[in-house]
Write a protein that holds these residues in place. Structure first.
Motif, PDB file in Angstrom:
ATOM      1  N   GLU A  45      90.266 -11.624  57.511  1.00  0.00           N
ATOM      2  CA  GLU A  45      89.020 -12.140  58.068  1.00  0.00           C
ATOM      3  C   GLU A  45      87.879 -11.323  57.465  1.00  0.00           C
ATOM      4  OE1 GLU A  45      87.030 -14.892  60.154  1.00  0.00           O
ATOM      5  OE2 GLU A  45      89.179 -14.683  60.435  1.00  0.00           O
ATOM      6  N   LEU A  46      86.908 -12.000  56.860  1.00  0.00           N
ATOM      7  CA  LEU A  46      85.788 -11.316  56.228  1.00  0.00           C
ATOM      8  C   LEU A  46      84.471 -11.793  56.797  1.00  0.00           C
ATOM      9  CD1 LEU A  46      87.016 -11.513  52.526  1.00  0.00           C
ATOM     10  CD2 LEU A  46      87.012  -9.495  53.999  1.00  0.00           C
ATOM     11  N   ASN A  47      83.479 -10.911  56.769  1.00  0.00           N
ATOM     12  CA  ASN A  47      82.147 -11.223  57.253  1.00  0.00           C
ATOM     13  C   ASN A  47      81.163 -11.039  56.094  1.00  0.00           C
ATOM     14  OD1 ASN A  47      79.804 -11.610  58.635  1.00  0.00           O
ATOM     15  ND2 ASN A  47      80.038  -9.855  60.000  1.00  0.00           N
ATOM     16  N   LYS A  98      78.595  -7.627  53.052  1.00  0.00           N
ATOM     17  CA  LYS A  98      77.146  -7.407  52.997  1.00  0.00           C
ATOM     18  C   LYS A  98      76.656  -6.393  54.036  1.00  0.00           C
ATOM     19  CE  LYS A  98      72.872 -10.010  53.079  1.00  0.00           C
ATOM     20  NZ  LYS A  98      72.267 -11.281  53.434  1.00  0.00           N
ATOM     21  N   LYS A  99      77.229  -6.402  55.239  1.00  0.00           N
ATOM     22  CA  LYS A  99      76.781  -5.477  56.295  1.00  0.00           C
ATOM     23  C   LYS A  99      77.114  -4.020  55.987  1.00  0.00           C
ATOM     24  CE  LYS A  99      76.470  -8.341  60.395  1.00  0.00           C
ATOM     25  NZ  LYS A  99      76.922  -8.533  61.775  1.00  0.00           N
ATOM     26  N   GLY A 100      77.985  -3.779  54.994  1.00  0.00           N
ATOM     27  CA  GLY A 100      78.243  -2.399  54.603  1.00  0.00           C
ATOM     28  C   GLY A 100      79.689  -1.970  54.634  1.00  0.00           C
ATOM     29  N   LYS A 101      80.590  -2.851  54.992  1.00  0.00           N
ATOM     30  CA  LYS A 101      81.999  -2.454  55.043  1.00  0.00           C
ATOM     31  C   LYS A 101      82.654  -2.577  53.667  1.00  0.00           C
ATOM     32  CE  LYS A 101      82.803  -3.566  59.864  1.00  0.00           C
ATOM     33  NZ  LYS A 101      83.580  -4.344  60.822  1.00  0.00           N
ATOM     34  N   ILE A 102      83.552  -1.623  53.391  1.00  0.00           N
ATOM     35  CA  ILE A 102      84.411  -1.691  52.213  1.00  0.00           C
ATOM     36  C   ILE A 102      85.836  -1.768  52.736  1.00  0.00           C
ATOM     37  CG2 ILE A 102      85.239  -0.524  50.136  1.00  0.00           C
ATOM     38  CD1 ILE A 102      82.511   0.858  49.969  1.00  0.00           C
ATOM     39  N   LYS A 103      86.548  -2.789  52.299  1.00  0.00           N
ATOM     40  CA  LYS A 103      87.919  -2.983  52.771  1.00  0.00           C
ATOM     41  C   LYS A 103      88.894  -2.877  51.607  1.00  0.00           C
ATOM     42  CE  LYS A 103      86.613  -5.601  56.807  1.00  0.00           C
ATOM     43  NZ  LYS A 103      86.775  -6.803  57.602  1.00  0.00           N
ATOM     44  N   LEU A 104      90.025  -2.256  51.887  1.00  0.00           N
ATOM     45  CA  LEU A 104      91.121  -2.142  50.932  1.00  0.00           C
ATOM     46  C   LEU A 104      92.213  -3.090  51.396  1.00  0.00           C
ATOM     47  CD1 LEU A 104      92.563  -0.746  48.545  1.00  0.00           C
ATOM     48  CD2 LEU A 104      93.286   1.022  50.147  1.00  0.00           C
ATOM     49  N   LEU A 105      92.547  -4.068  50.565  1.00  0.00           N
ATOM     50  CA  LEU A 105      93.534  -5.079  50.925  1.00  0.00           C
ATOM     51  C   LEU A 105      94.751  -4.943  50.025  1.00  0.00           C
ATOM     52  CD1 LEU A 105      94.501  -7.721  52.345  1.00  0.00           C
ATOM     53  CD2 LEU A 105      93.230  -8.966  50.582  1.00  0.00           C
ATOM     54  N   ASN A 106      95.929  -4.840  50.647  1.00  0.00           N
ATOM     55  CA  ASN A 106      97.191  -4.898  49.920  1.00  0.00           C
ATOM     56  C   ASN A 106      97.721  -6.317  50.087  1.00  0.00           C
ATOM     57  OD1 ASN A 106     100.208  -4.900  49.673  1.00  0.00           O
ATOM     58  ND2 ASN A 106      99.758  -2.816  48.973  1.00  0.00           N
ATOM     59  N   ILE A 107      97.759  -7.055  49.003  1.00  0.00           N
ATOM     60  CA  ILE A 107      98.156  -8.467  49.047  1.00  0.00           C
ATOM     61  C   ILE A 107      99.629  -8.615  49.376  1.00  0.00           C
ATOM     62  CG2 ILE A 107      98.318 -10.595  47.693  1.00  0.00           C
ATOM     63  CD1 ILE A 107      95.920  -9.528  46.066  1.00  0.00           C
ATOM     64  N   ASP A 108     100.488  -7.755  48.818  1.00  0.00           N
ATOM     65  CA  ASP A 108     101.939  -7.833  49.073  1.00  0.00           C
ATOM     66  C   ASP A 108     102.279  -7.643  50.544  1.00  0.00           C
ATOM     67  OD1 ASP A 108     103.067  -8.501  46.693  1.00  0.00           O
ATOM     68  OD2 ASP A 108     103.779  -6.487  46.200  1.00  0.00           O
ATOM     69  N   LYS A 109     101.708  -6.612  51.141  1.00  0.00           N
ATOM     70  CA  LYS A 109     102.040  -6.266  52.526  1.00  0.00           C
ATOM     71  C   LYS A 109     101.105  -6.922  53.541  1.00  0.00           C
ATOM     72  CE  LYS A 109     103.854  -1.849  50.993  1.00  0.00           C
ATOM     73  NZ  LYS A 109     103.645  -0.412  50.938  1.00  0.00           N
ATOM     74  N   GLN A 119      68.335 -10.371  52.035  1.00  0.00           N
ATOM     75  CA  GLN A 119      69.371 -10.413  51.013  1.00  0.00           C
ATOM     76  C   GLN A 119      69.946  -9.033  50.716  1.00  0.00           C
ATOM     77  OE1 GLN A 119      67.111 -12.326  47.918  1.00  0.00           O
ATOM     78  NE2 GLN A 119      67.500 -14.356  48.742  1.00  0.00           N
ATOM     79  N   GLY A 120      69.493  -8.040  51.463  1.00  0.00           N
ATOM     80  CA  GLY A 120      69.963  -6.670  51.242  1.00  0.00           C
ATOM     81  C   GLY A 120      71.281  -6.395  51.932  1.00  0.00           C
ATOM     82  N   GLY A 121      71.995  -5.431  51.403  1.00  0.00           N
ATOM     83  CA  GLY A 121      73.261  -5.022  51.975  1.00  0.00           C
ATOM     84  C   GLY A 121      74.097  -4.312  50.928  1.00  0.00           C
ATOM     85  N   LEU A 122      75.388  -4.210  51.205  1.00  0.00           N
ATOM     86  CA  LEU A 122      76.328  -3.662  50.235  1.00  0.00           C
ATOM     87  C   LEU A 122      76.644  -4.772  49.251  1.00  0.00           C
ATOM     88  CD1 LEU A 122      78.098  -1.349  49.267  1.00  0.00           C
ATOM     89  CD2 LEU A 122      79.805  -2.035  50.947  1.00  0.00           C
ATOM     90  N   LEU A 123      76.457  -4.515  47.980  1.00  0.00           N
ATOM     91  CA  LEU A 123      76.519  -5.571  46.981  1.00  0.00           C
ATOM     92  C   LEU A 123      77.794  -5.475  46.144  1.00  0.00           C
ATOM     93  CD1 LEU A 123      72.719  -5.359  46.093  1.00  0.00           C
ATOM     94  CD2 LEU A 123      73.820  -6.907  47.716  1.00  0.00           C
ATOM     95  N   ASP A 124      77.669  -5.175  44.867  1.00  0.00           N
ATOM     96  CA  ASP A 124      78.819  -5.240  43.965  1.00  0.00           C
ATOM     97  C   ASP A 124      79.678  -3.978  44.039  1.00  0.00           C
ATOM     98  OD1 ASP A 124      80.401  -6.576  42.173  1.00  0.00           O
ATOM     99  OD2 ASP A 124      79.081  -6.335  40.460  1.00  0.00           O
TER     100      ASP A 124
END
Length: 181
Positions: free
Chosen positions: A29-31, A49-60, A77-82
């Motif tokens: 689930e992403l925002n 965009k709100k500032g979270k960085i998520k690490l996703l393991n696709i296998d598990k 339009q500001g936030g955490l970008l690339d």
């Protein structure tokens, strides 16, 4: 002759019907996701965009939020970008919150750490602007250079002023230094 061959191949492919089944599975689930960077074939980093960085393991199918020290300006339009990844390091572009509603597009670097990311700014756009518009930004590598696109911050003609960063493509070394040539 060309038309004959073209029609022949169309008829040939019409005879052999290719079927492929595609399964779509919701992993996370992403925002307001902005960017994805692959670490390897199973792990990827995602910015919201709100500032979270998520690490996703696709296998598990496991997701972990990576906490950080960035001062995100989340407005308009500001936030955490690339986000991009190379050799255990992460670079991000983001709208940085400053005093009195001012902000700027900044680029920061951190070593990948599964507990907390400690970012250090290596680029800060000038001048700071009181606007929530057009921060940019995309990041790209080429050899030992980092390129970033910066938005015009809703100021239009500021892009024509070579003494200011908004509306520019910048090139810096991976540690933020300005290249000699």
């Amino acid at each position: 002759m060309f038309y004959f061959i073209f029609i022949f191949f169309l008829k040939l492919f019409a005879v052999f019907e290719l079927k492929a089944e595609i399964t779509i599975k919701k992993l996370i689930e992403l925002n307001n996701p902005w960017s994805i960077a692959f670490i390897d074939k199973n792990n990827l980093l995602i910015t919201e965009k709100k500032g979270k960085i998520k690490l996703l393991n696709i296998d598990k199918n496991k997701v972990k939020e990576l906490h950080h020290n960035l001062n995100i300006y989340y407005k308009g339009q500001g936030g955490l970008l690339d986000i991009i990844y190379r050799d255990r390091y992460i670079w991000v572009s983001y709208a940085e919150k400053l005093k009195k509603s001012f902000s700027r597009t900044s680029i920061a670097i951190s070593k990948l750490n599964n507990h907390k990311l400690v970012f250090k700014n290596i680029f800060e756009s000038y001048p700071p602007i009181n606007s929530g518009k057009h921060f940019g930004s995309r990041l790209a590598f080429n050899d030992n250079y980092l390129f970033a696109s910066l938005g015009d911050r809703g100021q239009g003609m500021i892009s024509q002023d070579a003494t200011k960063h908004p509306g520019s493509i910048i090139r810096i070394l991976l540690d933020g230094r300005i290249p000699a040539k």
